[in-house]
Design an enzyme around this catalytic site. Structure first.
Site, PDB file in Angstrom:
ATOM      1  N   GLU A  66      46.385  44.396  -4.380  1.00  0.00           N
ATOM      2  CA  GLU A  66      47.762  44.906  -4.365  1.00  0.00           C
ATOM      3  C   GLU A  66      48.205  45.392  -2.984  1.00  0.00           C
ATOM      4  O   GLU A  66      47.369  45.631  -2.097  1.00  0.00           O
ATOM      5  CB  GLU A  66      47.920  46.037  -5.393  1.00  0.00           C
ATOM      6  CG  GLU A  66      47.013  47.236  -5.131  1.00  0.00           C
ATOM      7  CD  GLU A  66      47.522  48.540  -5.741  1.00  0.00           C
ATOM      8  OE1 GLU A  66      48.712  48.875  -5.567  1.00  0.00           O
ATOM      9  OE2 GLU A  66      46.714  49.238  -6.375  1.00  0.00           O
ATOM     10  N   VAL A 112      50.165  48.211  -9.260  1.00  0.00           N
ATOM     11  CA  VAL A 112      49.258  47.519 -10.185  1.00  0.00           C
ATOM     12  C   VAL A 112      50.088  46.664 -11.153  1.00  0.00           C
ATOM     13  O   VAL A 112      49.788  45.489 -11.380  1.00  0.00           O
ATOM     14  CB  VAL A 112      48.375  48.528 -10.950  1.00  0.00           C
ATOM     15  CG1 VAL A 112      47.645  47.856 -12.108  1.00  0.00           C
ATOM     16  CG2 VAL A 112      47.376  49.186 -10.001  1.00  0.00           C
ATOM     17  N   ASP A 118      56.687  61.047 -17.731  1.00  0.00           N
ATOM     18  CA  ASP A 118      56.189  60.214 -16.632  1.00  0.00           C
ATOM     19  C   ASP A 118      54.889  59.511 -17.029  1.00  0.00           C
ATOM     20  O   ASP A 118      53.802  60.085 -16.953  1.00  0.00           O
ATOM     21  CB  ASP A 118      55.999  61.064 -15.366  1.00  0.00           C
ATOM     22  CG  ASP A 118      55.750  60.204 -14.140  1.00  0.00           C
ATOM     23  OD1 ASP A 118      55.561  58.972 -14.298  1.00  0.00           O
ATOM     24  OD2 ASP A 118      55.747  60.760 -13.026  1.00  0.00           O
ATOM     25  N   SER A 165      52.995  55.892 -16.202  1.00  0.00           N
ATOM     26  CA  SER A 165      53.068  54.751 -15.285  1.00  0.00           C
ATOM     27  C   SER A 165      53.326  53.443 -16.017  1.00  0.00           C
ATOM     28  O   SER A 165      52.758  53.181 -17.085  1.00  0.00           O
ATOM     29  CB  SER A 165      51.766  54.636 -14.506  1.00  0.00           C
ATOM     30  OG  SER A 165      51.786  53.477 -13.698  1.00  0.00           O
ATOM     31  N   ALA A 166      54.156  52.618 -15.387  1.00  0.00           N
ATOM     32  CA  ALA A 166      54.419  51.270 -15.915  1.00  0.00           C
ATOM     33  C   ALA A 166      53.149  50.418 -15.895  1.00  0.00           C
ATOM     34  O   ALA A 166      53.096  49.372 -16.547  1.00  0.00           O
ATOM     35  CB  ALA A 166      55.517  50.590 -15.108  1.00  0.00           C
ATOM     36  N   ASP A 167      52.129  50.863 -15.170  1.00  0.00           N
ATOM     37  CA  ASP A 167      50.857  50.120 -15.154  1.00  0.00           C
ATOM     38  C   ASP A 167      50.290  49.982 -16.569  1.00  0.00           C
ATOM     39  O   ASP A 167      49.682  48.963 -16.909  1.00  0.00           O
ATOM     40  CB  ASP A 167      49.804  50.839 -14.289  1.00  0.00           C
ATOM     41  CG  ASP A 167      50.160  50.853 -12.809  1.00  0.00           C
ATOM     42  OD1 ASP A 167      51.135  50.188 -12.422  1.00  0.00           O
ATOM     43  OD2 ASP A 167      49.442  51.541 -12.047  1.00  0.00           O
ATOM     44  N   LYS A 198      42.646  58.673 -11.249  1.00  0.00           N
ATOM     45  CA  LYS A 198      42.467  59.972 -10.604  1.00  0.00           C
ATOM     46  C   LYS A 198      42.791  61.119 -11.545  1.00  0.00           C
ATOM     47  O   LYS A 198      43.660  60.995 -12.400  1.00  0.00           O
ATOM     48  CB  LYS A 198      43.448  60.077  -9.438  1.00  0.00           C
ATOM     49  CG  LYS A 198      43.040  59.300  -8.250  1.00  0.00           C
ATOM     50  CD  LYS A 198      43.783  59.871  -7.049  1.00  0.00           C
ATOM     51  CE  LYS A 198      43.349  59.138  -5.812  1.00  0.00           C
ATOM     52  NZ  LYS A 198      43.823  57.751  -5.822  1.00  0.00           N
TER      53      LYS A 198
HETATM   54  N1  PSU Z   1      46.400  55.389  -7.851  1.00  0.00           N
HETATM   55  C1  PSU Z   1      45.585  55.400  -6.792  1.00  0.00           C
HETATM   56  N2  PSU Z   1      45.929  54.735  -5.662  1.00  0.00           N
HETATM   57  C2  PSU Z   1      47.092  54.028  -5.581  1.00  0.00           C
HETATM   58  C3  PSU Z   1      47.955  53.998  -6.726  1.00  0.00           C
HETATM   59  C4  PSU Z   1      47.559  54.688  -7.831  1.00  0.00           C
HETATM   60  O1  PSU Z   1      44.539  56.033  -6.859  1.00  0.00           O
HETATM   61  O2  PSU Z   1      47.393  53.441  -4.534  1.00  0.00           O
HETATM   62  C5  PSU Z   1      49.216  53.195  -6.679  1.00  0.00           C
HETATM   63  C6  PSU Z   1      49.039  51.849  -7.391  1.00  0.00           C
HETATM   64  O3  PSU Z   1      49.826  50.878  -6.747  1.00  0.00           O
HETATM   65  C7  PSU Z   1      49.594  52.128  -8.776  1.00  0.00           C
HETATM   66  C8  PSU Z   1      50.725  53.055  -8.460  1.00  0.00           C
HETATM   67  O4  PSU Z   1      50.016  50.976  -9.470  1.00  0.00           O
HETATM   68  O5  PSU Z   1      50.232  53.876  -7.401  1.00  0.00           O
HETATM   69  C9  PSU Z   1      51.151  53.868  -9.652  1.00  0.00           C
HETATM   70  O6  PSU Z   1      52.343  54.493  -9.370  1.00  0.00           O
HETATM   71  P1  PSU Z   1      53.134  55.263 -10.531  1.00  0.00           P
HETATM   72  O7  PSU Z   1      52.255  56.404 -10.905  1.00  0.00           O
HETATM   73  O8  PSU Z   1      54.425  55.688  -9.903  1.00  0.00           O
HETATM   74  O9  PSU Z   1      53.302  54.272 -11.636  1.00  0.00           O
HETATM   75 MN    MN Z   2      55.846  57.358 -12.830  1.00  0.00          MN
END
Ligand code: PSU
Ligand code: MN
Length: 301
Positions: free
Chosen positions: A23, A105, A137, A139-141, A158
């Protein structure tokens, strides 16, 4: 289609050889320059050394690039956070406006799947944020893992996230969460979290068998393989927890919300630990690249 696949990868895909996606948000938003670029280049090398073809994915001038050049990776690293972090919902606008986008992701999975790439190595995934019961909140992941046919090899999630809630959502969405030679979900900087995964994978062949079983049965969706950080680079759980709590408190004070949360927390943790967390982060990605490519190799054997 708004997609450009590097010829080497296209050939490998046709020949049934392992191609491994990487990514770009981890480069632009997850690490500082120049370590981000050095890490990205080294990860590509590790994939190659293990017999795979790496494709680092990002969006350039509105085109989903599956396999960026060295120069393009360098530019993602240098421009860093000034490149927008792009999730599924942002794709139409980025394509239409022909702009640049760092793929998370979720979006890396989307572009990988469109290109026929079935394995994707990263550091950590997004998940359910602490306090999600009020902020919503998530994540869309997680949604992407539910629907897109890509296997993601990571080091868990994490502890900036609510890990029990993250596992609950993955369970609801039908995503297999597998530990690589562990029966516990690793927590990125540390090897353990006290939370059980669905299955402890013995080796790469075992992992490949599970992926094959899901595909052969025609079950859509992703698979999450969590590979713990190597012992020698793992951090002290109590110490890192304190750092994370401090970073979360600062985030609240500053009123940071939405897609800014994860990049802010990553940078803050690195700052407080004076780069020790960054070193751990780099090492675990290297380890995931090696394991992920071995799994892909077994799958295509
Ligand atoms: N967690 C990590 N390192 C990262 C990310 C998440 O330990 O770099 C990045 C990844 O690209 C993940 C994104 O898809 O943050 C998630 O963001 P959000 O929580 O806004 O969905
Ligand atoms: Mn988010």
């Amino acid at each position: 289609m708004n997609i450009r696949i590097k010829p080497e990868a296209e050939k490998a895909l046709k020949g049934g050889r392992p191609v491994v996606a990487l990514e770009s948000t981890i480069i632009s938003h997850g690490m500082p320059y120049p370590q981000n670029v050095q890490t990205a280049m080294q990860v590509e090398k590790i994939v190659r050394d293990h017999g795979g073809v790496p494709v680092t994915i990002g969006i350039i001038d509105g085109v989903g690039v599956v396999g960026m050049s060295e120069e393009e990776i360098e530019e993602f690293g240098r421009r860093g956070m000034s490149i927008p972090k792009v999730s599924r919902r942002d794709l139409p606008v980025v394509f239409a406006e022909r702009s640049w986008g760092a793929t998370t992701v979720a979006t890396t999975m989307i572009l990988a799947a469109k290109a026929g790439v079935e394995f994707f190595v990263t550091g950590g995934i997004g998940g359910v944020h602490r306090g999600a019961e009020t902020t919503f909140d998530v994540s869309a992941d997680l949604e992407e893992l539910a629907r897109t046919n890509v296997t993601v090899i990571c080091a868990g999630a994490k502890a900036i996230l609510d890990l029990p809630k993250t596992l609950e959502v993955l369970e609801t969405k039908g995503v297999p969460v597998l530990g690589y030679q562990t029966s516990e979900l690793p927590a990125f900087y540390t090897r353990t979290s006290g939370l059980k995964v669905d299955c402890c994978l013995k080796d790469a062949a075992h992992a490949a068998a599970v992926v094959r079983a899901k595909r052969e049965f025609g079950l859509d969706g992703g698979i999450l393989i969590a590979n713990p950080i190597p012992e020698e680079y793992s951090m002290d759980p109590a110490a890192i927890q304190k750092v994370i709590d401090q970073a979360l408190a600062e985030m609240d004070e500053k009123g940071i919300k939405g897609k800014e949360c994860t990049p802010f927390l990553l940078a803050k943790v690195a700052e407080i630990t004076e780069g020790r967390s960054l070193e751990a982060n780099i090492r675990l990605v290297f380890n995931n690249a090696a394991v992920g490519t071995e799994i892909a190799k077994e799958y295509y054997r």
